[in-house]
Design a protein around this motif. Structure first.
Motif, PDB file in Angstrom:
ATOM      1  N   ARG A 114       1.198  -1.313   0.235  1.00  0.00           N
ATOM      2  CA  ARG A 114      -0.369   0.072   0.415  1.00  0.00           C
ATOM      3  C   ARG A 114       0.957   1.091  -0.358  1.00  0.00           C
ATOM      4  N   GLN A 148      -7.464   1.736   8.229  1.00  0.00           N
ATOM      5  CA  GLN A 148      -8.004   3.508   8.149  1.00  0.00           C
ATOM      6  C   GLN A 148      -7.437   2.912   6.680  1.00  0.00           C
ATOM      7  N   GLU A 149      -8.672   3.807   5.485  1.00  0.00           N
ATOM      8  CA  GLU A 149      -7.758   4.355   4.345  1.00  0.00           C
ATOM      9  C   GLU A 149      -7.397   5.875   4.620  1.00  0.00           C
TER      10      GLU A 149
END
Length: 169
Positions: A114, A148-149
């Motif tokens: 990510r 969380q994003e």
């Protein structure tokens, strides 16, 4: 965050080494350390598998550390650091001498991936990751750690950061 905060007094007889040194190792499919982004000041090649990259004070860089054994990945980690000036406090990081200000430290391949995707997205909008707001790297660290994003970094956010930096005394 990992690391220990230290301040390293210099010997009065030797000039302080102003650079932050990162030991890189590449043993295919076993130990792979690399710099994802950063403007190195020096490079020293030790042998075909090892080298040392050095960074000037206040420069920002991303260090990726991956280790595997016969059963697969053992360690995946990405750390984004700001190189410090001698006398400033710093946090220790394996393979980084003396250490640096840790802006992001993420482990585990899904989260590391990510972070690498976030870096790719920043580059895709034409921004050099070394110039990104330090607060964005902290935001990315905190959001991924909490599951969380994270918010994407934008040109508008970057412009505001550059204006604030220019206006600061």
């Amino acid at each position: 965050m990992t690391g220990q905060t230290l301040s390293h007094p210099q010997d009065a007889t030797t000039p302080p080494d102003r650079l932050t040194h990162v030991n890189l190792i590449w043993i295919e499919q076993r130990v792979e350390h690399w710099i994802r982004f950063g403007d190195e000041a020096e490079e020293r090649i030790i042998d075909r598998r090892r080298r040392v990259l050095s960074f000037s004070p206040d420069s920002v860089f991303a260090f990726v550390h991956w280790v595997a054994n016969e059963h697969g990945s053992v360690l995946s980690r990405v750390t984004i650091l700001r190189a410090v000036t001698p006398g400033q406090p710093y946090q220790t990081v394996p393979s980084v001498r003396p250490g640096g200000e840790i802006l992001l430290a993420i482990g585990g391949w899904p989260k590391v991936e990510r972070v690498l995707q976030a870096i790719d997205a920043i580059e895709a909008i034409g921004i050099d990751p070394t110039e990104v707001s330090l607060d964005h790297w902290r935001h990315l660290h905190n959001r991924l750690t909490a599951g969380q994003e994270p918010r994407a970094y934008s040109r508008l956010q970057h412009r505001a950061f550059l204006l604030r930096r220019r206006a600061a005394p």
